[in-house]
Design an enzyme around this catalytic site. Structure first.
Site, PDB file in Angstrom:
ATOM      1  N   SER A  95      40.312  32.104  64.424  1.00  0.00           N
ATOM      2  CA  SER A  95      41.775  32.072  64.538  1.00  0.00           C
ATOM      3  C   SER A  95      42.188  30.741  65.159  1.00  0.00           C
ATOM      4  O   SER A  95      41.342  30.002  65.693  1.00  0.00           O
ATOM      5  CB  SER A  95      42.255  33.217  65.432  1.00  0.00           C
ATOM      6  N   ASP A 151      41.407  32.249  60.088  1.00  0.00           N
ATOM      7  CA  ASP A 151      42.107  33.538  60.153  1.00  0.00           C
ATOM      8  C   ASP A 151      43.553  33.294  60.595  1.00  0.00           C
ATOM      9  O   ASP A 151      43.800  32.611  61.595  1.00  0.00           O
ATOM     10  CB  ASP A 151      41.371  34.427  61.179  1.00  0.00           C
ATOM     11  N   GLY A 162      44.447  45.013  67.030  1.00  0.00           N
ATOM     12  CA  GLY A 162      44.266  45.447  68.413  1.00  0.00           C
ATOM     13  C   GLY A 162      43.585  46.798  68.553  1.00  0.00           C
ATOM     14  O   GLY A 162      43.054  47.352  67.585  1.00  0.00           O
ATOM     15  N   GLY A 176      43.198  44.236  60.641  1.00  0.00           N
ATOM     16  CA  GLY A 176      43.384  45.303  61.632  1.00  0.00           C
ATOM     17  C   GLY A 176      42.489  46.493  61.351  1.00  0.00           C
ATOM     18  O   GLY A 176      42.919  47.638  61.459  1.00  0.00           O
ATOM     19  N   ILE A 186      37.309  42.436  61.220  1.00  0.00           N
ATOM     20  CA  ILE A 186      36.925  43.150  62.442  1.00  0.00           C
ATOM     21  C   ILE A 186      36.822  42.171  63.613  1.00  0.00           C
ATOM     22  O   ILE A 186      36.011  41.240  63.578  1.00  0.00           O
ATOM     23  CB  ILE A 186      35.577  43.880  62.231  1.00  0.00           C
ATOM     24  N   ASP A 187      37.642  42.373  64.594  1.00  0.00           N
ATOM     25  CA  ASP A 187      37.591  41.580  65.821  1.00  0.00           C
ATOM     26  C   ASP A 187      37.543  42.501  67.040  1.00  0.00           C
ATOM     27  O   ASP A 187      36.639  42.424  67.862  1.00  0.00           O
ATOM     28  CB  ASP A 187      38.817  40.653  65.890  1.00  0.00           C
ATOM     29  N   SER A 188      38.507  43.421  67.122  1.00  0.00           N
ATOM     30  CA  SER A 188      38.613  44.252  68.330  1.00  0.00           C
ATOM     31  C   SER A 188      37.325  45.007  68.649  1.00  0.00           C
ATOM     32  O   SER A 188      36.954  45.138  69.822  1.00  0.00           O
ATOM     33  CB  SER A 188      39.771  45.247  68.182  1.00  0.00           C
TER      34      SER A 188
HETATM   35  P1  13P Z   1      41.207  44.260  64.569  1.00  0.00           P
HETATM   36  O1  13P Z   1      42.096  43.958  65.724  1.00  0.00           O
HETATM   37  O2  13P Z   1      41.423  45.649  64.068  1.00  0.00           O
HETATM   38  O3  13P Z   1      39.773  43.996  64.847  1.00  0.00           O
HETATM   39  O4  13P Z   1      41.655  43.284  63.363  1.00  0.00           O
HETATM   40  C1  13P Z   1      41.159  41.967  63.294  1.00  0.00           C
HETATM   41  C2  13P Z   1      41.866  41.148  62.275  1.00  0.00           C
HETATM   42  O5  13P Z   1      42.584  41.619  61.418  1.00  0.00           O
HETATM   43  C3  13P Z   1      41.632  39.697  62.335  1.00  0.00           C
HETATM   44  O6  13P Z   1      42.423  39.012  61.414  1.00  0.00           O
HETATM   45  O1  G3H Z   2      44.165  39.055  64.001  1.00  0.00           O
HETATM   46  C1  G3H Z   2      43.870  38.488  65.030  1.00  0.00           C
HETATM   47  C2  G3H Z   2      42.456  38.360  65.456  1.00  0.00           C
HETATM   48  O2  G3H Z   2      42.041  39.513  66.149  1.00  0.00           O
HETATM   49  C3  G3H Z   2      42.269  37.115  66.250  1.00  0.00           C
HETATM   50  O3  G3H Z   2      42.845  37.237  67.498  1.00  0.00           O
HETATM   51  O4  G3H Z   2      44.358  35.264  67.626  1.00  0.00           O
HETATM   52  O5  G3H Z   2      43.585  36.459  69.704  1.00  0.00           O
HETATM   53  O6  G3H Z   2      41.989  35.059  68.372  1.00  0.00           O
HETATM   54  P1  G3H Z   2      43.227  35.915  68.351  1.00  0.00           P
HETATM   55 ZN    ZN Z   3      44.334  39.863  61.070  1.00  0.00          ZN
END
Ligand code: 13P
Ligand code: G3H
Ligand code: ZN
Length: 309
Positions: A50, A82, A181, A212, A255-257
Site C-alpha cells: 500500500s 494496493d 479491517g 477486505g 488478505i492483510d488483517s
Molecule cells: P482485510 O482488511 O480484510 O485483510 O483486506 C485487505 C485488503 O483488501 C487490502 O487491499
Molecule cells: O486495504 C488496505 C490494506 O489493508 C492496507 O492497509 O493502507 O494501512 O497499509 P494500509
Molecule cells: Zn483493499
C-alpha cells in the site's frame, strides 16, 4: 525467476476455479512468512504494497526484500501496488519495478474513475504491467481513511461492464459486502453473490478481485484478548464464502488483517510469557511463523492455489 504480472496467473486461476492470494507486506518478517508458506505449498503469489507500506518501509528496501524472496523461492511472484490513489503513484511504482498496480478511483464519479483508470492502463500496458480498477465502495479503514457503513455501496453490474469495456483494465475489484479491517459484520455475515454472478455474466472470463477478505481468525483474536488486547466483536468473512468466491470469477483475494492479527497475537503472547525479553528476534520469530501458518492455511483451505505453479 523474475517478477511476473497477473496475466498468466489469473488466466489459469479463472479456468481452474481457484484464486491467488494477495497478501499485504510491510517488512522482512511478513515477506518471509508469506513466501516461505507459498514455497512449501508451491503456490503462485501476489505480494502487495500500500502507499502507507511503501512510505513505512521505503521503496528500495521493499524491492530488495522481494528480490531476495524471488531468489529463495523461485516462484512466480507478482509485486502489486494496493489502492494506488493517483496516476503519479502508479507511474512511480511501475517505473520502480512493480509488475502490477491498482488504481483506486472508487471514490470518484463513474466518468472520472474511467478517465483516471484509462490513463493508468495507457501507461502500464505498453510496459507489460497489469492494472486493477475498483468500482463500488467497501466500508472500513484503508491508509487511515475510514469509510463508514452508510458511505459504502455495492457495485452496479451494468457500470462494471461499462467500466471494464472503456478502461481495458485487467481485473476489477467489486463491492459485494466485504470490508477492510477486523470488524466486518455487526450481525450475520452476508455477501451479495448475485452481484458477482451478474458481473460474471456480463464479463465472461474476466478476473474479479475481492478486497477486505480476511476471515479475522478467531484463534488469534482470542490470544490478543487474552494477553491484554481489546478487540471484542472482531469478525471477518466466513471461509466457506471465500472458497465459493474463489471457485467463481474471483481470481484475487486480498488478505492483510489476518496477518496483522497473527503477528500481533504472537508478539503480545511472547511479551506476556517473558516480560524481561528485549530481543526482537525472540518475539518476531513466533510472529513470522504464525504468518507462515496462516498463509499456508489460506493457500490450501481457502484459495485452492496450492500446487498450481
Ligand atoms: P482485510 O482488511 O480484510 O485483510 O483486506 C485487505 C485488503 O483488501 C487490502 O487491499
Ligand atoms: O486495504 C488496505 C490494506 O489493508 C492496507 O492497509 O493502507 O494501512 O497499509 P494500509
Ligand atoms: Zn483493499
Amino acid at each position: 525467476m523474475p517478477l511476473v504480472s497477473t496475466t498468466e496467473m489469473f488466466k489459469k486461476a479463472y479456468e481452474e476455479g481457484y484464486a491467488i492470494g494477495a497478501f499485504n507486506v510491510n517488512n522482512m518478517e511478513i515477506i518471509q512468512g508469506i513466501t516461505e508458506a507459498a514455497k512449501e505449498e508451491n503456490a503462485p503469489l501476489i505480494l502487495q504494497v500500500s502507499a502507507g507500506a511503501r512510505k513505512y518501509a521505503n521503496h528500495t528496501y521493499l524491492m530488495k526484500l522481494v528480490e531476495a524472496a524471488l531468489i529463495e523461492t523461485d516462484l512466480p511472484i507478482c509485486l502489486h501496488l494496493d489502492h494506488g490513489d493517483s496516476f503519479e503513484l502508479c507511474k512511480s511504482c511501475i517505473d520502480g519495478g512493480f509488475t502490477s498496480v491498482m488504481i483506486d478511483g472508487s471514490h470518484l464519479s463513474l466518468q472520472d474513475n474511467i478517465e483516471l483508470t484509462r490513463k493508468v492502463v495507457e501507461y502500464a500496458h505498453p510496459r507489460n504491467i497489469t492494472v486493477e480498477g475498483e468500482l463500488g465502495r467497501l466500508a472500513g479503514v484503508e491508509d487511515d481513511v475510514n469509510v463508514s457503513d452508510e458511505h459504502a455501496f455495492y457495485t452496479d453490474p451494468a457500470e462494471a461492464e461499462e467500466f471494464v469495456t472503456k478502461t481495458k483494465v485487467d481485473s476489477l475489484a467489486i463491492a459485494i459486502g466485504t470490508s477492510h479491517g477486523a470488524f466486518k459484520f455487526k450481525g450475520e455475515a452476508k455477501l451479495r453473490f448475485d452481484i458477482l454472478e451478474d458481473v460474471t455474466q456480463r464479463l465472461p472470463g474476466f478476473p474479479i478481485v475481492l478486497h477486505g477478505a480476511s476471515s479475522v481468525l478467531p484463534e488469534y483474536v482470542e490470544i490478543i484478548n487474552k494477553f491484554g488486547g481489546k478487540m471484542p466483536g472482531a469478525k471477518g468473512v466466513p471461509e466457506e464464502m471465500l472458497r465459493k468466491a474463489a471457485q467463481m470469477a474471483v481470481c484475487k483475494i486480498n488478505i492483510d488483517s489476518d496477518l496483522r492479527l497473527a503477528m500481533t497475537a504472537m508478539i503480545r503472547k511472547s511479551f506476556s510469557e517473558d516480560p524481561a525479553n528485549f530481543d526482537p528476534r525472540k518475539y518476531l520469530s513466533p510472529a513470522r511463523e504464525a504468518i507462515k501458518q496462516v498463509v499456508k492455511h489460506k493457500l490450501v483451505h481457502v484459495l485452492g492455489c496450492n500446487g498450481k505453479v
